[in-house]
Design a protein around this motif. Structure first.
Motif, PDB file in Angstrom:
ATOM      1  N   SER B 153      40.318 113.293  52.889  1.00  0.00           N
ATOM      2  CA  SER B 153      41.492 112.761  53.570  1.00  0.00           C
ATOM      3  C   SER B 153      42.706 112.771  52.667  1.00  0.00           C
ATOM      4  O   SER B 153      42.594 113.001  51.454  1.00  0.00           O
ATOM      5  CB  SER B 153      41.221 111.318  53.997  1.00  0.00           C
ATOM      6  OG  SER B 153      41.286 110.466  52.864  1.00  0.00           O
ATOM      7  N   GLY B 188      43.927 105.694  61.371  1.00  0.00           N
ATOM      8  CA  GLY B 188      43.571 106.993  60.800  1.00  0.00           C
ATOM      9  C   GLY B 188      44.310 108.194  61.353  1.00  0.00           C
ATOM     10  O   GLY B 188      43.842 109.316  61.159  1.00  0.00           O
ATOM     11  N   ARG B 192      40.586 111.191  62.599  1.00  0.00           N
ATOM     12  CA  ARG B 192      39.593 110.506  61.784  1.00  0.00           C
ATOM     13  C   ARG B 192      38.202 110.891  62.258  1.00  0.00           C
ATOM     14  O   ARG B 192      38.015 111.374  63.382  1.00  0.00           O
ATOM     15  CB  ARG B 192      39.747 108.990  61.889  1.00  0.00           C
ATOM     16  CG  ARG B 192      39.376 108.451  63.260  1.00  0.00           C
ATOM     17  CD  ARG B 192      39.184 106.953  63.267  1.00  0.00           C
ATOM     18  NE  ARG B 192      38.092 106.555  62.385  1.00  0.00           N
ATOM     19  CZ  ARG B 192      37.761 105.304  62.139  1.00  0.00           C
ATOM     20  NH1 ARG B 192      38.442 104.317  62.699  1.00  0.00           N
ATOM     21  NH2 ARG B 192      36.751 105.019  61.338  1.00  0.00           N
ATOM     22  N   LYS B 205      38.915 108.419  57.484  1.00  0.00           N
ATOM     23  CA  LYS B 205      40.165 108.459  58.262  1.00  0.00           C
ATOM     24  C   LYS B 205      41.139 109.440  57.613  1.00  0.00           C
ATOM     25  O   LYS B 205      40.907 109.891  56.497  1.00  0.00           O
ATOM     26  CB  LYS B 205      40.793 107.076  58.294  1.00  0.00           C
ATOM     27  CG  LYS B 205      39.941 106.036  58.987  1.00  0.00           C
ATOM     28  CD  LYS B 205      40.574 104.664  58.815  1.00  0.00           C
ATOM     29  CE  LYS B 205      39.853 103.648  59.683  1.00  0.00           C
ATOM     30  NZ  LYS B 205      40.422 102.307  59.508  1.00  0.00           N
ATOM     31  N   TYR B 206      42.239 109.733  58.291  1.00  0.00           N
ATOM     32  CA  TYR B 206      43.336 110.561  57.728  1.00  0.00           C
ATOM     33  C   TYR B 206      42.808 111.897  57.220  1.00  0.00           C
ATOM     34  O   TYR B 206      43.101 112.325  56.110  1.00  0.00           O
ATOM     35  CB  TYR B 206      44.037 109.800  56.589  1.00  0.00           C
ATOM     36  CG  TYR B 206      44.366 108.362  56.961  1.00  0.00           C
ATOM     37  CD1 TYR B 206      45.442 108.088  57.805  1.00  0.00           C
ATOM     38  CD2 TYR B 206      43.588 107.311  56.482  1.00  0.00           C
ATOM     39  CE1 TYR B 206      45.732 106.777  58.156  1.00  0.00           C
ATOM     40  CE2 TYR B 206      43.872 106.002  56.840  1.00  0.00           C
ATOM     41  CZ  TYR B 206      44.938 105.743  57.669  1.00  0.00           C
ATOM     42  OH  TYR B 206      45.225 104.456  58.027  1.00  0.00           O
ATOM     43  N   LEU B 207      42.026 112.573  58.051  1.00  0.00           N
ATOM     44  CA  LEU B 207      41.314 113.774  57.604  1.00  0.00           C
ATOM     45  C   LEU B 207      42.255 114.906  57.196  1.00  0.00           C
ATOM     46  O   LEU B 207      43.320 115.095  57.802  1.00  0.00           O
ATOM     47  CB  LEU B 207      40.392 114.268  58.725  1.00  0.00           C
ATOM     48  CG  LEU B 207      39.111 113.456  58.934  1.00  0.00           C
ATOM     49  CD1 LEU B 207      38.421 113.895  60.214  1.00  0.00           C
ATOM     50  CD2 LEU B 207      38.182 113.627  57.750  1.00  0.00           C
ATOM     51  N   THR B 208      41.828 115.647  56.203  1.00  0.00           N
ATOM     52  CA  THR B 208      42.522 116.894  55.846  1.00  0.00           C
ATOM     53  C   THR B 208      41.569 118.082  55.849  1.00  0.00           C
ATOM     54  O   THR B 208      41.973 119.176  56.224  1.00  0.00           O
ATOM     55  CB  THR B 208      43.160 116.824  54.441  1.00  0.00           C
ATOM     56  OG1 THR B 208      42.143 116.450  53.507  1.00  0.00           O
ATOM     57  CG2 THR B 208      44.289 115.813  54.402  1.00  0.00           C
TER      58      THR B 208
END
Lengths: 220, 232
Positions: B153, B188, B192, B205-208
Protein backbone atom coordinates in the motif's frame (compact mmCIF):
# COMPACT_ATOMS: atom_id res chain seq x y z
CA UNK A 1 -19.49 -60.13 43.66
CA UNK A 2 -16.43 -59.13 45.59
CA UNK A 3 -15.92 -55.80 47.33
CA UNK A 4 -14.12 -53.07 45.36
CA UNK A 5 -10.38 -52.94 45.89
CA UNK A 6 -9.37 -50.29 48.39
CA UNK A 7 -7.87 -47.30 46.58
CA UNK A 8 -5.66 -44.46 47.66
CA UNK A 9 -7.66 -41.24 48.06
CA UNK A 10 -5.70 -39.60 45.23
CA UNK A 11 -4.22 -41.95 42.57
CA UNK A 12 -1.17 -40.56 40.75
CA UNK A 13 -2.89 -39.73 37.44
CA UNK A 14 -5.36 -37.54 39.35
CA UNK A 15 -2.53 -35.77 41.20
CA UNK A 16 -0.51 -35.26 38.02
CA UNK A 17 -3.45 -33.75 36.13
CA UNK A 18 -4.41 -31.64 39.14
CA UNK A 19 -0.97 -30.04 39.57
CA UNK A 20 -0.45 -29.61 35.82
CA UNK A 21 -3.57 -27.45 35.89
CA UNK A 22 -1.93 -24.94 38.22
CA UNK A 23 0.68 -23.44 35.84
CA UNK A 24 -1.50 -24.05 32.77
CA UNK A 25 -4.54 -22.22 34.19
CA UNK A 26 -2.29 -19.38 35.35
CA UNK A 27 -0.74 -19.03 31.87
CA UNK A 28 -4.09 -19.18 30.10
CA UNK A 29 -5.72 -16.71 32.49
CA UNK A 30 -2.79 -14.26 32.42
CA UNK A 31 -2.41 -14.27 28.65
CA UNK A 32 -6.19 -14.09 28.23
CA UNK A 33 -6.33 -10.96 30.38
CA UNK A 34 -3.52 -9.42 28.30
CA UNK A 35 -5.54 -10.18 25.15
CA UNK A 36 -8.59 -8.56 26.76
CA UNK A 37 -6.64 -5.32 27.25
CA UNK A 38 -6.57 -4.75 23.48
CA UNK A 39 -10.37 -4.29 23.56
CA UNK A 40 -11.65 -4.38 27.16
CA UNK A 41 -15.28 -4.03 26.16
CA UNK A 42 -17.98 -6.60 25.57
CA UNK A 43 -20.26 -6.51 22.55
CA UNK A 44 -19.88 -5.57 18.92
CA UNK A 45 -18.44 -2.17 17.87
CA UNK A 46 -20.87 0.63 18.68
CA UNK A 47 -23.16 -1.72 20.63
CA UNK A 48 -21.66 -2.66 24.01
CA UNK A 49 -23.56 -5.25 26.05
CA UNK A 50 -25.71 -3.06 28.30
CA UNK A 51 -25.74 -5.44 31.29
CA UNK A 52 -21.96 -5.88 31.46
CA UNK A 53 -20.77 -3.53 34.24
CA UNK A 54 -17.02 -3.61 33.54
CA UNK A 55 -16.89 -1.99 30.09
CA UNK A 56 -13.38 -0.59 29.44
CA UNK A 57 -12.07 -1.84 32.82
CA UNK A 58 -8.43 -2.88 32.25
CA UNK A 59 -7.14 -5.78 34.39
CA UNK A 60 -4.06 -4.85 36.49
CA UNK A 61 -0.69 -5.50 34.88
CA UNK A 62 0.48 -7.94 37.58
CA UNK A 63 -2.30 -10.34 36.52
CA UNK A 64 -1.26 -10.25 32.87
CA UNK A 65 1.19 -12.32 30.85
CA UNK A 66 2.74 -11.82 27.42
CA UNK A 67 3.69 -8.11 27.39
CA UNK A 68 1.56 -7.20 24.37
CA UNK A 69 -1.24 -8.52 22.20
CA UNK A 70 0.85 -10.65 19.82
CA UNK A 71 2.94 -12.10 22.67
CA UNK A 72 -0.14 -12.92 24.76
CA UNK A 73 -1.83 -14.59 21.78
CA UNK A 74 1.28 -16.74 21.29
CA UNK A 75 1.22 -17.87 24.92
CA UNK A 76 -2.55 -18.45 24.85
CA UNK A 77 -2.56 -20.53 21.65
CA UNK A 78 0.63 -22.41 22.59
CA UNK A 79 -0.53 -23.56 26.04
CA UNK A 80 -4.26 -23.88 25.31
CA UNK A 81 -3.49 -27.21 23.63
CA UNK A 82 -1.85 -28.56 26.78
CA UNK A 83 -4.66 -27.45 29.08
CA UNK A 84 -7.24 -29.05 26.80
CA UNK A 85 -5.11 -32.21 26.51
CA UNK A 86 -4.74 -32.39 30.29
CA UNK A 87 -8.50 -32.13 30.73
CA UNK A 88 -9.10 -34.76 28.07
CA UNK A 89 -6.65 -37.24 29.63
CA UNK A 90 -8.20 -36.59 33.06
CA UNK A 91 -11.71 -37.35 31.83
CA UNK A 92 -10.45 -40.44 30.03
CA UNK A 93 -8.81 -41.64 33.25
CA UNK A 94 -12.00 -40.98 35.28
CA UNK A 95 -14.00 -43.05 32.81
CA UNK A 96 -11.58 -45.98 32.52
CA UNK A 97 -10.56 -46.26 36.17
CA UNK A 98 -14.04 -46.00 37.63
CA UNK A 99 -12.90 -42.99 39.67
CA UNK A 100 -15.89 -41.10 38.23
CA UNK A 101 -18.08 -42.92 40.78
CA UNK A 102 -16.47 -41.22 43.75
CA UNK A 103 -15.75 -37.87 42.10
CA UNK A 104 -18.61 -36.96 39.75
CA UNK A 105 -21.95 -35.55 40.81
CA UNK A 106 -24.80 -38.00 40.20
CA UNK A 107 -28.02 -36.04 40.80
CA UNK A 108 -30.06 -38.89 42.32
CA UNK A 109 -27.32 -39.89 44.70
CA UNK A 110 -25.79 -36.54 45.62
CA UNK A 111 -28.42 -33.79 45.49
CA UNK A 112 -29.70 -34.28 49.04
CA UNK A 113 -26.19 -34.35 50.46
CA UNK A 114 -25.12 -31.30 48.44
CA UNK A 115 -28.02 -29.27 49.82
CA UNK A 116 -27.33 -30.46 53.39
CA UNK A 117 -23.64 -29.60 53.08
CA UNK A 118 -24.44 -26.14 51.75
CA UNK A 119 -26.84 -25.61 54.66
CA UNK A 120 -24.05 -26.68 57.01
CA UNK A 121 -21.61 -24.17 55.49
CA UNK A 122 -24.27 -21.49 55.92
CA UNK A 123 -24.56 -22.54 59.61
CA UNK A 124 -28.17 -23.60 59.11
CA UNK A 125 -27.85 -27.31 59.83
CA UNK A 126 -25.41 -29.76 61.42
CA UNK A 127 -22.88 -31.49 59.21
CA UNK A 128 -24.33 -34.32 57.14
CA UNK A 129 -22.74 -37.73 57.47
CA UNK A 130 -20.10 -37.87 54.74
CA UNK A 131 -20.04 -41.10 52.79
CA UNK A 132 -17.00 -41.84 50.74
CA UNK A 133 -14.22 -39.56 49.58
CA UNK A 134 -16.27 -36.45 48.82
CA UNK A 135 -19.57 -34.93 49.88
CA UNK A 136 -22.30 -34.01 47.41
CA UNK A 137 -21.33 -30.34 47.28
CA UNK A 138 -17.71 -31.19 46.48
CA UNK A 139 -18.83 -33.56 43.74
CA UNK A 140 -21.05 -30.82 42.35
CA UNK A 141 -18.19 -28.31 42.36
CA UNK A 142 -15.64 -30.66 40.76
CA UNK A 143 -18.11 -31.77 38.12
CA UNK A 144 -18.96 -28.13 37.39
CA UNK A 145 -15.28 -27.32 36.79
CA UNK A 146 -15.10 -30.10 34.20
CA UNK A 147 -18.11 -28.66 32.40
CA UNK A 148 -16.61 -25.16 32.69
CA UNK A 149 -13.38 -26.44 31.17
CA UNK A 150 -15.22 -28.00 28.25
CA UNK A 151 -17.20 -24.80 27.72
CA UNK A 152 -14.00 -22.73 27.90
CA UNK A 153 -12.42 -24.79 25.14
CA UNK A 154 -15.56 -24.63 22.99
CA UNK A 155 -16.17 -20.89 23.45
CA UNK A 156 -12.46 -20.30 22.83
CA UNK A 157 -12.62 -22.22 19.56
CA UNK A 158 -15.78 -20.29 18.64
CA UNK A 159 -13.97 -16.94 18.87
CA UNK A 160 -10.73 -18.32 17.40
CA UNK A 161 -12.43 -19.64 14.24
CA UNK A 162 -15.85 -17.93 13.91
CA UNK A 163 -15.96 -18.68 10.15
CA UNK A 164 -14.40 -22.15 9.86
CA UNK A 165 -16.32 -23.33 12.99
CA UNK A 166 -19.37 -21.12 12.44
CA UNK A 167 -21.80 -23.82 13.62
CA UNK A 168 -20.03 -23.72 16.98
CA UNK A 169 -20.02 -19.92 17.12
CA UNK A 170 -23.75 -19.98 16.32
CA UNK A 171 -24.35 -22.31 19.31
CA UNK A 172 -23.07 -19.53 21.57
CA UNK A 173 -25.32 -16.99 19.84
CA UNK A 174 -22.57 -15.47 17.69
CA UNK A 175 -19.03 -14.13 17.99
CA UNK A 176 -19.53 -11.45 20.65
CA UNK A 177 -21.70 -13.60 22.95
CA UNK A 178 -19.10 -16.38 22.67
CA UNK A 179 -16.37 -13.93 23.68
CA UNK A 180 -18.48 -12.88 26.65
CA UNK A 181 -19.03 -16.51 27.71
CA UNK A 182 -15.28 -17.15 27.43
CA UNK A 183 -14.56 -14.26 29.83
CA UNK A 184 -17.40 -15.24 32.16
CA UNK A 185 -15.89 -18.73 32.48
CA UNK A 186 -12.56 -17.18 33.49
CA UNK A 187 -14.39 -15.31 36.26
CA UNK A 188 -16.06 -18.56 37.39
CA UNK A 189 -12.70 -20.37 37.43
CA UNK A 190 -11.22 -17.57 39.53
CA UNK A 191 -14.19 -17.81 41.93
CA UNK A 192 -13.77 -21.59 42.17
CA UNK A 193 -10.01 -21.32 42.74
CA UNK A 194 -10.41 -18.90 45.65
CA UNK A 195 -13.03 -21.12 47.31
CA UNK A 196 -10.92 -24.22 46.64
CA UNK A 197 -7.80 -22.73 48.24
CA UNK A 198 -9.76 -21.47 51.28
CA UNK A 199 -11.29 -24.90 51.87
CA UNK A 200 -7.93 -26.62 51.48
CA UNK A 201 -6.49 -24.22 54.05
CA UNK A 202 -9.30 -25.24 56.43
CA UNK A 203 -8.65 -28.96 55.81
CA UNK A 204 -4.83 -29.25 55.50
CA UNK A 205 -4.92 -33.05 55.38
CA UNK A 206 -6.35 -32.93 51.85
CA UNK A 207 -3.34 -30.89 50.70
CA UNK A 208 -0.95 -33.64 51.82
CA UNK A 209 -3.07 -36.29 50.12
CA UNK A 210 -3.01 -34.36 46.86
CA UNK A 211 0.81 -34.53 47.03
CA UNK A 212 1.47 -38.03 48.39
CA UNK A 213 -1.71 -39.75 47.31
CA UNK A 214 -2.69 -40.59 50.90
CA UNK A 215 -3.06 -44.00 52.52
CA UNK A 216 -5.21 -46.80 51.27
CA UNK A 217 -8.13 -47.43 53.62
CA UNK A 218 -7.66 -50.67 55.58
CA UNK A 219 -9.06 -53.67 53.79
CA UNK A 220 -12.26 -54.97 55.40
CA UNK B 1 24.06 -33.43 52.08
CA UNK B 2 27.37 -32.30 50.55
CA UNK B 3 27.36 -28.66 49.45
CA UNK B 4 28.34 -29.48 45.81
CA UNK B 5 25.04 -31.25 45.33
CA UNK B 6 23.05 -28.18 46.41
CA UNK B 7 25.09 -26.02 44.10
CA UNK B 8 24.45 -28.38 41.20
CA UNK B 9 20.76 -28.51 41.81
CA UNK B 10 20.57 -24.74 42.04
CA UNK B 11 22.55 -24.43 38.82
CA UNK B 12 20.20 -26.85 37.11
CA UNK B 13 17.18 -24.89 38.32
CA UNK B 14 18.68 -21.58 37.19
CA UNK B 15 19.57 -23.10 33.83
CA UNK B 16 16.07 -24.47 33.39
CA UNK B 17 14.57 -21.10 34.30
CA UNK B 18 16.83 -19.30 31.81
CA UNK B 19 15.96 -21.83 29.14
CA UNK B 20 12.26 -21.47 29.85
CA UNK B 21 12.35 -17.67 29.65
CA UNK B 22 14.33 -17.61 26.41
CA UNK B 23 12.07 -20.28 24.94
CA UNK B 24 8.98 -18.23 25.82
CA UNK B 25 9.95 -14.65 24.94
CA UNK B 26 6.78 -12.61 24.39
CA UNK B 27 8.73 -10.07 22.35
CA UNK B 28 9.97 -12.77 19.97
CA UNK B 29 7.08 -15.24 19.67
CA UNK B 30 8.63 -16.79 16.52
CA UNK B 31 11.61 -18.10 18.51
CA UNK B 32 11.95 -20.98 20.97
CA UNK B 33 9.02 -22.97 22.25
CA UNK B 34 6.44 -20.31 21.37
CA UNK B 35 7.81 -20.39 17.82
CA UNK B 36 7.44 -24.17 17.61
CA UNK B 37 3.83 -23.88 18.75
CA UNK B 38 3.25 -20.93 16.36
CA UNK B 39 4.28 -23.14 13.42
CA UNK B 40 2.13 -25.99 14.73
CA UNK B 41 -0.86 -23.63 15.03
CA UNK B 42 -0.26 -22.32 11.52
CA UNK B 43 -0.49 -25.86 10.16
CA UNK B 44 -3.59 -26.55 12.26
CA UNK B 45 -5.24 -23.35 10.99
CA UNK B 46 -4.53 -24.02 7.33
CA UNK B 47 -5.76 -27.61 7.75
CA UNK B 48 -8.99 -26.22 9.22
CA UNK B 49 -9.40 -23.72 6.38
CA UNK B 50 -11.96 -24.81 3.79
CA UNK B 51 -11.85 -22.98 0.44
CA UNK B 52 -15.60 -23.37 -0.09
CA UNK B 53 -16.76 -22.34 3.38
CA UNK B 54 -18.24 -18.85 3.29
CA UNK B 55 -18.45 -16.31 6.08
CA UNK B 56 -22.08 -15.87 7.08
CA UNK B 57 -24.04 -13.09 5.37
CA UNK B 58 -25.26 -10.80 8.15
CA UNK B 59 -28.79 -9.35 8.19
CA UNK B 60 -29.06 -5.60 7.58
CA UNK B 61 -30.08 -4.96 11.24
CA UNK B 62 -26.63 -6.15 12.28
CA UNK B 63 -24.89 -3.29 10.43
CA UNK B 64 -22.49 -1.44 12.70
CA UNK B 65 -23.40 2.27 12.88
CA UNK B 66 -21.03 3.66 10.20
CA UNK B 67 -19.27 6.06 12.59
CA UNK B 68 -18.46 3.15 14.92
CA UNK B 69 -16.56 1.13 12.31
CA UNK B 70 -12.93 1.94 13.21
CA UNK B 71 -10.62 3.55 10.66
CA UNK B 72 -7.09 2.17 11.02
CA UNK B 73 -3.95 3.33 9.22
CA UNK B 74 -0.34 3.63 10.31
CA UNK B 75 0.44 7.04 8.78
CA UNK B 76 0.06 10.13 11.00
CA UNK B 77 -2.86 11.43 8.93
CA UNK B 78 -5.35 9.73 6.62
CA UNK B 79 -3.33 8.52 3.62
CA UNK B 80 -4.53 10.02 0.32
CA UNK B 81 -4.06 8.38 -3.06
CA UNK B 82 -1.40 9.96 -5.27
CA UNK B 83 -2.64 11.63 -8.49
CA UNK B 84 -2.94 9.15 -11.34
CA UNK B 85 -3.27 6.21 -8.92
CA UNK B 86 -3.25 2.75 -10.48
CA UNK B 87 -3.01 -0.80 -9.14
CA UNK B 88 0.01 -2.74 -10.37
CA UNK B 89 -0.61 -6.46 -10.71
CA UNK B 90 2.44 -8.63 -11.35
CA UNK B 91 4.65 -11.48 -10.27
CA UNK B 92 3.93 -14.92 -11.73
CA UNK B 93 1.26 -13.70 -14.16
CA UNK B 94 0.97 -14.06 -17.95
CA UNK B 95 -0.13 -10.43 -18.51
CA UNK B 96 1.22 -8.08 -15.81
CA UNK B 97 -0.43 -4.66 -16.01
CA UNK B 98 -1.65 -1.58 -14.16
CA UNK B 99 -5.38 -1.08 -13.59
CA UNK B 100 -7.21 2.21 -13.14
CA UNK B 101 -10.17 2.13 -10.74
CA UNK B 102 -12.58 2.26 -13.72
CA UNK B 103 -10.89 -0.76 -15.28
CA UNK B 104 -11.22 -2.71 -12.02
CA UNK B 105 -14.89 -1.76 -11.81
CA UNK B 106 -15.46 -3.29 -15.23
CA UNK B 107 -14.35 -6.71 -13.89
CA UNK B 108 -17.04 -8.97 -12.30
CA UNK B 109 -18.40 -7.43 -9.09
CA UNK B 110 -18.76 -9.25 -5.74
CA UNK B 111 -21.09 -7.96 -2.98
CA UNK B 112 -21.50 -9.17 0.59
CA UNK B 113 -22.31 -8.06 4.13
CA UNK B 114 -20.18 -9.94 6.66
CA UNK B 115 -18.66 -9.58 10.10
CA UNK B 116 -15.20 -8.13 10.57
CA UNK B 117 -13.00 -9.82 13.19
CA UNK B 118 -10.19 -7.69 14.54
CA UNK B 119 -7.20 -9.28 16.31
CA UNK B 120 -7.98 -6.92 19.21
CA UNK B 121 -11.22 -8.75 19.89
CA UNK B 122 -13.93 -6.49 18.51
CA UNK B 123 -16.26 -7.31 15.67
CA UNK B 124 -18.23 -5.04 13.33
CA UNK B 125 -20.49 -5.49 10.32
CA UNK B 126 -20.45 -3.62 7.00
CA UNK B 127 -21.27 -4.44 3.40
CA UNK B 128 -18.50 -4.36 0.85
CA UNK B 129 -18.28 -4.56 -2.93
CA UNK B 130 -15.38 -5.00 -5.29
CA UNK B 131 -13.61 -7.49 -7.50
CA UNK B 132 -12.68 -10.92 -6.18
CA UNK B 133 -8.97 -11.77 -6.26
CA UNK B 134 -9.85 -14.95 -8.14
CA UNK B 135 -11.45 -12.82 -10.91
CA UNK B 136 -8.43 -10.51 -10.97
CA UNK B 137 -6.14 -13.56 -11.13
CA UNK B 138 -8.04 -14.79 -14.15
CA UNK B 139 -7.86 -11.36 -15.84
CA UNK B 140 -4.04 -11.29 -15.65
CA UNK B 141 -3.47 -15.00 -16.16
CA UNK B 142 -1.94 -15.59 -12.74
CA UNK B 143 -0.26 -18.89 -12.01
CA UNK B 144 -2.38 -19.73 -8.99
CA UNK B 145 -0.10 -22.67 -8.21
CA UNK B 146 2.40 -19.99 -7.20
CA UNK B 147 1.17 -20.37 -3.64
CA UNK B 148 1.27 -16.82 -2.25
CA UNK B 149 -0.06 -13.35 -2.94
CA UNK B 150 1.47 -10.15 -1.59
CA UNK B 151 -0.40 -6.85 -1.13
CA UNK B 152 1.33 -3.49 -0.69
CA UNK B 153 0.00 0.00 0.00
CA UNK B 154 0.90 3.68 -0.07
CA UNK B 155 0.22 3.83 3.72
CA UNK B 156 3.95 4.00 4.57
CA UNK B 157 4.54 0.74 2.78
CA UNK B 158 2.06 -1.29 4.92
CA UNK B 159 1.97 -4.76 3.43
CA UNK B 160 0.94 -8.35 4.00
CA UNK B 161 1.32 -11.64 2.20
CA UNK B 162 -1.29 -14.34 1.98
CA UNK B 163 -1.50 -18.04 1.23
CA UNK B 164 -3.11 -18.53 -2.19
CA UNK B 165 -6.10 -20.60 -0.98
CA UNK B 166 -7.21 -17.75 1.33
CA UNK B 167 -6.50 -15.09 -1.32
CA UNK B 168 -8.51 -17.02 -3.92
CA UNK B 169 -11.43 -17.61 -1.53
CA UNK B 170 -14.64 -16.29 -3.14
CA UNK B 171 -15.04 -13.70 -0.34
CA UNK B 172 -11.55 -12.20 -0.70
CA UNK B 173 -12.00 -9.03 -2.75
CA UNK B 174 -10.33 -5.79 -3.75
CA UNK B 175 -13.08 -3.54 -2.36
CA UNK B 176 -13.78 -0.14 -3.89
CA UNK B 177 -17.08 0.36 -2.04
CA UNK B 178 -18.52 0.07 1.48
CA UNK B 179 -22.18 0.17 2.56
CA UNK B 180 -23.29 0.93 -1.00
CA UNK B 181 -21.03 4.00 -1.45
CA UNK B 182 -17.52 4.47 -2.84
CA UNK B 183 -14.80 3.77 -0.28
CA UNK B 184 -13.89 6.84 1.82
CA UNK B 185 -10.23 7.69 2.59
CA UNK B 186 -10.55 6.60 6.22
CA UNK B 187 -11.46 3.07 5.12
CA UNK B 188 -8.73 2.71 2.50
CA UNK B 189 -9.80 4.65 -0.65
CA UNK B 190 -9.48 4.13 -3.49
CA UNK B 191 -8.98 0.37 -3.04
CA UNK B 192 -8.49 -2.00 -0.12
CA UNK B 193 -8.36 -5.71 0.49
CA UNK B 194 -11.36 -7.22 2.26
CA UNK B 195 -12.03 -10.85 3.22
CA UNK B 196 -14.30 -13.08 5.23
CA UNK B 197 -11.52 -15.47 6.17
CA UNK B 198 -8.75 -13.41 7.82
CA UNK B 199 -8.20 -11.11 10.77
CA UNK B 200 -8.34 -7.37 10.03
CA UNK B 201 -4.60 -6.69 9.95
CA UNK B 202 -4.23 -8.97 6.91
CA UNK B 203 -6.64 -6.77 4.91
CA UNK B 204 -4.31 -4.16 3.44
CA UNK B 205 -5.85 -0.73 2.75
CA UNK B 206 -4.66 1.95 0.26
CA UNK B 207 -3.47 -0.71 -2.18
CA UNK B 208 -0.79 -0.07 -4.76
CA UNK B 209 0.39 -3.53 -5.82
CA UNK B 210 -0.72 -7.15 -5.95
CA UNK B 211 1.95 -9.75 -6.68
CA UNK B 212 1.53 -13.49 -7.18
CA UNK B 213 4.63 -15.10 -5.68
CA UNK B 214 6.20 -18.55 -5.22
CA UNK B 215 7.20 -17.76 -1.62
CA UNK B 216 5.62 -16.06 1.35
CA UNK B 217 6.89 -12.65 2.33
CA UNK B 218 6.03 -11.21 5.75
CA UNK B 219 3.86 -8.24 6.55
CA UNK B 220 3.91 -5.02 8.52
CA UNK B 221 2.44 -6.57 11.69
CA UNK B 222 3.67 -10.08 10.95
CA UNK B 223 7.29 -8.83 10.94
CA UNK B 224 6.70 -7.43 14.45
CA UNK B 225 5.52 -10.78 15.82
CA UNK B 226 1.84 -11.14 14.93
CA UNK B 227 0.96 -14.52 13.47
CA UNK B 228 1.17 -14.81 9.70
CA UNK B 229 -1.78 -17.09 8.84
CA UNK B 230 -4.34 -15.22 10.98
CA UNK B 231 -7.40 -17.08 9.69
CA UNK B 232 -10.82 -16.80 11.31
Amino acid sequence: MHPPEPRRPQPWPIRLAHWANVPLLAILAGSGLQILVAYPRMGTRGRPIALYPFQDAVPPSWLRLGDWLAGARSWHFAFGWFLALNGFVYVLYLALSGEWRRRLFLPRRDTRDAVATLAYYLRLRPAPAQTGLYNGLQRLAYTATLLMGALSVLSGLAIYKPVQLQWLTALFGGYDPARFVHLLLLALFAFFTVGHVVLVALHPRTFGEMITGGRKPDAP
Amino acid sequence: MPPERVLTRRRVLLGAAALATSACDSQRPRAGFLGVMDRFNERAQSALFHPGRLAREEPVEQLTPPGDFPQYFISETVPLAPAGWTLDVGGLVARPRAFTLEELQRLPRTDYRIRHHCVEGWSAVASWHGVAIRDLAQAVGADTRAGFVEFRSFDQGYYSSWDAPSALHPQTVLAYGMNGAPLIPGHGAPLRLYSGVKLGYKMVKYLTTVRFLPEATGGTWEDRGYEWFAGV
